[in-house]
Write a protein that holds these residues in place. Structure first.
Motif, PDB file in Angstrom:
ATOM      1  N   GLY A  27      -2.807 -10.712 -15.449  1.00  0.00           N
ATOM      2  CA  GLY A  27      -1.416 -10.981 -15.796  1.00  0.00           C
ATOM      3  C   GLY A  27      -0.506  -9.822 -15.411  1.00  0.00           C
ATOM      4  O   GLY A  27       0.595 -10.024 -14.882  1.00  0.00           O
ATOM      5  N   LEU A  28      -0.981  -8.592 -15.667  1.00  0.00           N
ATOM      6  CA  LEU A  28      -0.221  -7.416 -15.269  1.00  0.00           C
ATOM      7  C   LEU A  28      -0.087  -7.348 -13.752  1.00  0.00           C
ATOM      8  O   LEU A  28       0.990  -7.007 -13.227  1.00  0.00           O
ATOM      9  CB  LEU A  28      -0.911  -6.154 -15.804  1.00  0.00           C
ATOM     10  N   GLY A  29      -1.173  -7.691 -13.045  1.00  0.00           N
ATOM     11  CA  GLY A  29      -1.101  -7.704 -11.589  1.00  0.00           C
ATOM     12  C   GLY A  29      -0.101  -8.733 -11.085  1.00  0.00           C
ATOM     13  O   GLY A  29       0.669  -8.460 -10.156  1.00  0.00           O
ATOM     14  N   GLY A  30      -0.097  -9.903 -11.703  1.00  0.00           N
ATOM     15  CA  GLY A  30       0.863 -10.924 -11.292  1.00  0.00           C
ATOM     16  C   GLY A  30       2.306 -10.475 -11.496  1.00  0.00           C
ATOM     17  O   GLY A  30       3.185 -10.772 -10.677  1.00  0.00           O
ATOM     18  N   GLY A  38     -18.445 -10.568  -6.292  1.00  0.00           N
ATOM     19  CA  GLY A  38     -17.703 -10.936  -5.095  1.00  0.00           C
ATOM     20  C   GLY A  38     -16.485 -11.768  -5.394  1.00  0.00           C
ATOM     21  O   GLY A  38     -15.398 -11.551  -4.838  1.00  0.00           O
ATOM     22  N   MET A  39     -16.631 -12.717  -6.304  1.00  0.00           N
ATOM     23  CA  MET A  39     -15.504 -13.584  -6.637  1.00  0.00           C
ATOM     24  C   MET A  39     -14.437 -12.812  -7.396  1.00  0.00           C
ATOM     25  O   MET A  39     -13.228 -13.001  -7.169  1.00  0.00           O
ATOM     26  CB  MET A  39     -15.984 -14.773  -7.461  1.00  0.00           C
ATOM     27  N   ALA A  40     -14.838 -11.929  -8.288  1.00  0.00           N
ATOM     28  CA  ALA A  40     -13.859 -11.161  -9.050  1.00  0.00           C
ATOM     29  C   ALA A  40     -13.033 -10.264  -8.139  1.00  0.00           C
ATOM     30  O   ALA A  40     -11.842 -10.050  -8.381  1.00  0.00           O
ATOM     31  CB  ALA A  40     -14.579 -10.312 -10.108  1.00  0.00           C
ATOM     32  N   THR A  41     -13.652  -9.743  -7.094  1.00  0.00           N
ATOM     33  CA  THR A  41     -12.951  -8.818  -6.208  1.00  0.00           C
ATOM     34  C   THR A  41     -12.049  -9.531  -5.218  1.00  0.00           C
ATOM     35  O   THR A  41     -10.926  -9.092  -4.956  1.00  0.00           O
ATOM     36  CB  THR A  41     -13.969  -7.946  -5.456  1.00  0.00           C
ATOM     37  N   PHE A  42     -12.513 -10.641  -4.654  1.00  0.00           N
ATOM     38  CA  PHE A  42     -11.797 -11.232  -3.519  1.00  0.00           C
ATOM     39  C   PHE A  42     -11.235 -12.624  -3.770  1.00  0.00           C
ATOM     40  O   PHE A  42     -10.646 -13.209  -2.864  1.00  0.00           O
ATOM     41  CB  PHE A  42     -12.726 -11.276  -2.295  1.00  0.00           C
ATOM     42  N   LEU A  43     -11.411 -13.187  -4.964  1.00  0.00           N
ATOM     43  CA  LEU A  43     -10.836 -14.505  -5.211  1.00  0.00           C
ATOM     44  C   LEU A  43      -9.310 -14.506  -5.094  1.00  0.00           C
ATOM     45  O   LEU A  43      -8.748 -15.439  -4.513  1.00  0.00           O
ATOM     46  CB  LEU A  43     -11.274 -15.023  -6.583  1.00  0.00           C
ATOM     47  N   PRO A  44      -8.584 -13.494  -5.621  1.00  0.00           N
ATOM     48  CA  PRO A  44      -7.128 -13.508  -5.421  1.00  0.00           C
ATOM     49  C   PRO A  44      -6.745 -13.508  -3.943  1.00  0.00           C
ATOM     50  O   PRO A  44      -5.856 -14.262  -3.528  1.00  0.00           O
ATOM     51  CB  PRO A  44      -6.669 -12.229  -6.125  1.00  0.00           C
ATOM     52  N   TYR A  83     -14.451  -9.183 -14.059  1.00  0.00           N
ATOM     53  CA  TYR A  83     -13.158  -8.606 -14.326  1.00  0.00           C
ATOM     54  C   TYR A  83     -13.249  -7.481 -15.330  1.00  0.00           C
ATOM     55  O   TYR A  83     -12.249  -6.973 -15.779  1.00  0.00           O
ATOM     56  CB  TYR A  83     -12.192  -9.669 -14.841  1.00  0.00           C
ATOM     57  N   LEU A  84     -14.422  -7.128 -15.698  1.00  0.00           N
ATOM     58  CA  LEU A  84     -14.566  -6.112 -16.730  1.00  0.00           C
ATOM     59  C   LEU A  84     -14.814  -4.731 -16.143  1.00  0.00           C
ATOM     60  O   LEU A  84     -15.134  -3.816 -16.861  1.00  0.00           O
ATOM     61  CB  LEU A  84     -15.726  -6.476 -17.669  1.00  0.00           C
ATOM     62  N   GLY A  85     -14.712  -4.627 -14.833  1.00  0.00           N
ATOM     63  CA  GLY A  85     -14.946  -3.312 -14.261  1.00  0.00           C
ATOM     64  C   GLY A  85     -16.324  -2.814 -14.586  1.00  0.00           C
ATOM     65  O   GLY A  85     -17.320  -3.491 -14.415  1.00  0.00           O
ATOM     66  N   LYS A 103      -8.816  -5.130  -8.881  1.00  0.00           N
ATOM     67  CA  LYS A 103      -9.232  -6.414  -8.337  1.00  0.00           C
ATOM     68  C   LYS A 103      -8.052  -7.365  -8.182  1.00  0.00           C
ATOM     69  O   LYS A 103      -8.044  -8.209  -7.295  1.00  0.00           O
ATOM     70  CB  LYS A 103     -10.311  -7.037  -9.227  1.00  0.00           C
ATOM     71  N   SER A 104      -7.076  -7.240  -9.053  1.00  0.00           N
ATOM     72  CA  SER A 104      -5.907  -8.111  -8.948  1.00  0.00           C
ATOM     73  C   SER A 104      -4.980  -7.703  -7.817  1.00  0.00           C
ATOM     74  O   SER A 104      -4.165  -8.515  -7.369  1.00  0.00           O
ATOM     75  CB  SER A 104      -5.130  -8.106 -10.273  1.00  0.00           C
ATOM     76  N   SER A 105      -5.083  -6.471  -7.348  1.00  0.00           N
ATOM     77  CA  SER A 105      -4.169  -5.975  -6.313  1.00  0.00           C
ATOM     78  C   SER A 105      -4.904  -5.549  -5.046  1.00  0.00           C
ATOM     79  O   SER A 105      -4.366  -4.785  -4.254  1.00  0.00           O
ATOM     80  CB  SER A 105      -3.357  -4.797  -6.861  1.00  0.00           C
TER      81      SER A 105
END
Length: 737
Positions: free
Chosen positions: A271-274, A417-423, A12-14, A98-100
């Motif tokens: 949180g911002l994405g949510g 992979g998880m950071a990108t597609f888990l949401p 999540y740190l880009g 990643k969140s969107s």
């Protein structure tokens, strides 16, 4: 620089995943110049001017010091504050995509492979320029260059939101006519029209439309590249600047505070994405009469662009002070009064250099050792490029370093992979909203990973773990994380029963479910307006595919419910409700996320021990280079390809693709069982690879003990480092340039 050990947080740190970097960051993987060296050390008379700022109660004030007191921009503490806020904002903007990611896919018709490539492009610009950052070191005006990088990152964030403003308003039922309400006649069965399903109109598939789509996608790829370029100088130059001008005893505390604040960035991004994805995408240009969608509708698209504007504004504001900091400031003379033992412990645990502080004096940072790091500032660019391959080959010949780097490649691939597609996985698997999926990750998964990092640092620091025990801790954490991943294969929801797409398991075709019942309706092939038969829990792509000829809107106090009636494909010609069928196992999402979080925490425990294996496993003069090489390996073999690999695997589980002008666009439905098996299977595969690497490292250490024939239980770090460095690397001529 690249992070020395990939924890779950790093996904999540880009591009700023260099959290374990502070022990060597002041040399920027190669060779710094600046106050740390003799050539640029400020004279004592310049330092005495600022003694009252950093002084302790024992200092005596001198006449005239108030007039000579420099501005706040000559305080390293103020720089630490500014840099903490900048990295926090920069991680928000880099992690927000990643969140969107699933929302961007729906809005612009992208496959998971394309969105994974978009996320990976962040690494391209960063990797291409990081070598120059390593070379220039402190030869440049570091604060000003950090500010320029932050401004570029802010511009990239603005550019990332530009596709929203140049695109037409989002029409969730794009086959409806402009003069008709969305969801109305275009989605109904019109028996009077006979013949095959109409092809998409020429107006919707014009060359202008296709060119606009390509331009939008190109803008997003360019923005991601610029975002990576802008982030190149932020963390390396910032940490080196702090380490050069802070008191040797205060530097770990400052960097610990920096990373403690920085770690909040990924959580704030999700949180911002949510929050943003709970708003409608065209909130700035809502159609008259509003919309009939809710956030639970699969056609819902949130305001993905708004988060980029907010993050870009935060980065731009945080960049302003950097243009007022001096190139060099007086070095702190005294230790801080409030640097208590508790703060020291917290700083050492958070800053990922745990264990090394007890083995090195404050002046023995890797960048200050003799060797290439000292002579590199005198090299030209051509000489630097010629020298780098020699050190690269020498470092890669070390088996401990190579295996640790490979284990980190495996773990970073899993994290990326998880950071990108888990949401997106949570959305599709458990039929939850994008907003809820982001809140779960931001509130549970990321804090768990941070706790794992801290626990790993506490164990290394408190137990004084040597190389072999560090490997044992890595083995234990990886093995437990692997075991916690096993139940994930069995926690999920079955695939929706979709008429004409997925057959009902173990059931004979019922009279109202036979294919072709909607053939007289001539339903558009590219329409998507799902409806659900509540009696059989069968979902239809549109009311037209259910054979419905009329629409009824039932008004309520808080909301209105849409029904479609006279449906020929429903038994008895009954009605269906608008929207997808509710998931029968949505309650499983919380246990799933808790297991994911526990696995992330256990994997993060290995962060500090593996970092110590890097520091103790190579020559002192090569430590800085080793971290730089490690960064390159992780970028090239993990963070770049992994999102594309995961996206391609997700695409193979799609059972129904939306079509846009004859091309494959976004996936509407997935095989849930296959999606879960392949997504979790990739995580399991990479964790297994990391475990195998740590097993081999343990075997090598034991073999070295047998060959040396010496005691391995002595707590002497010098003996342990000598054992790790045994082999051809001990030849003196190989450590010379």
């Amino acid at each position: 620089m690249k992070n020395t050990k990939p924890s779950f947080v790093e996904g999540y740190l880009g591009q700023d995943r260099s959290l374990g970097f502070h022990l060597h960051s002041h040399s920027l993987a190669v060779c710094p110049t600046g106050p740390a060296g003799e050539g640029t050390q400020m004279p004592d008379k310049d330092i005495k001017v600022t003694l009252d700022i950093e002084g302790t109660p024992g200092d005596k004030a001198r006449p005239g010091t108030e007039a000579l007191r420099p501005s706040v921009f000559h305080s390293i503490k103020f720089f630490v504050l500014c840099h903490s806020l900048l990295q926090l904002a920069q991680l928000m903007i880099s992690g927000y995509l990643k969140s969107s990611i699933s929302t961007v896919e729906k809005r612009f018709g992208l496959s998971s492979q394309s969105s994974g490539l978009l996320a990976a492009f962040n690494e391209v610009g960063n990797t291409a320029l990081i070598v120059f950052v390593s070379y220039f070191g402190s030869r440049v005006h570091r604060p000003r260059l950090i500010g320029c990088g932050a401004v570029l990152a802010a511009l990239a964030g603005l550019l990332m939101s530009l596709p929203h403003f140049i695109s037409e308003p989002y029409r969730y039922d794009h086959t409806s006519h402009e003069d008709l309400p969305q969801d109305f006649e275009a989605s109904l069965c019109l028996p009077m029209t006979s013949g095959p399903a109409p092809a998409p109109s020429n107006s919707s598939c014009s060359s202008y439309t296709e060119a606009q789509h390509l331009a939008v996608v190109g803008i997003m790829f360019l923005a991601q590249t610029l975002l990576g370029v802008g982030a190149v100088p932020i963390q390396p130059f910032g940490i080196s600047y702090i380490d050069d001008f802070a008191h040797n005893s205060n530097s770990p505390l400052y960097i610990g505070i920096l990373f403690a604040v920085t770690m909040l960035g990924p959580g704030l991004a999700y949180g911002l994405g949510g929050l943003m994805l709970s708003l409608y995408v065209d909130i700035d240009r809502m159609p008259e009469g509003g919309i009939s969608l809710t956030s639970k509708d699969p056609r819902w698209v949130g305001a993905w662009w708004l988060g980029f504007l907010i993050s870009a504004g935060a980065v731009a504001l945080a960049a302003i002070p950097y243009f007022f900091f001096p190139r060099e400031m007086p070095k702190e003379k005294h230790e801080l009064r409030f640097r208590t033992r508790i703060l020291s412990i917290i700083a050492s645990r958070v800053s990922k250099g745990e264990g090394s502080s007890s083995e090195q004096s404050p002046g023995e940072y890797p960048g200050k050792q003799n060797g290439l790091a000292q002579c590199a500032p005198d090299l030209t660019v051509i000489q630097f490029i010629k020298v780098f391959p020699r050190v690269l080959l020498r470092t890669l010949r070390h088996p401990i370093f190579l295996l640790v780097a490979l284990s980190q490649v495996c773990m970073s691939s899993m994290v990326a992979g998880m950071a990108t597609f888990l949401p997106k996985f949570l959305e599709r698997q458990f039929s939850i909203t994008a907003s809820y999926a982001n809140l779960l990750i931001g509130c549970l998964t990321i804090p768990s990973a941070i706790v794992g990092i801290v626990v790993g640092g506490v164990l290394v620091k408190g137990l004084h773990l040597g190389p072999k025990r560090c490997v044992a801790l890595c083995l234990l954490g990886t093995l437990l994380g692997l075991l916690f991943s096993l139940p994930l294969f069995f926690i999920g929801c079955p695939t929706h029963q979709i008429a004409d797409i997925t057959p009902q398991p173990g059931a004979q075709p019922e009279p109202g479910l036979f294919p072709g019942c909607s053939e007289p309706c001539s339903c558009p092939s590219d329409n998507f307006n799902p409806v659900c038969d509540p009696s059989t829990r069968v979902e239809y792509i549109t009311p037209c595919h259910a054979g419905c000829t009329s629409q009824v809107i039932q008004e309520a106090l808080d909301k209105s419910t849409v029904f479609y009636t006279n449906c020929s494909c429903v038994v008895g010609g009954g009605s269906v409700t608008a929207g997808s069928c509710d998931s029968a196992c949505g309650y499983l999402v919380l246990p799933f996320v808790l297991l994911i979080s526990a696995s992330a925490a256990l994997a993060s425990v290995t962060h500090t021990p593996s970092f110590m294996l890097i520091l103790r496993g190579v020559k002192k003069e090569d430590k800085t280079f080793a971290v730089g090489i490690q960064f390159m390996l992780l970028r090239v073999f993990a963070w770049m390809p992994s999102p594309v690999i995961h996206g391609s695997a997700i695409d193979t589980t799609c059972v129904y693709w939306a079509q846009s002008c004859g091309r494959r666009a976004v996936c509407r439905y997935y095989d849930h069982d296959l999606l879960r098996t392949r997504f979790i299977g990739l995580q399991f595969f990479f964790k297994t690879g990391s475990l195998v690497c740590f097993i081999l490292i343990m075997a090598i250490l034991r073999q070295q003990d047998k060959e040396a024939g010496t005691k391995t239980t002595l707590p002497s770090c010098g003996l342990e480092q000598q054992q790790l460095e045994s082999g051809p690397e001990k030849k003196l001529e190989e450590s010379k340039v």
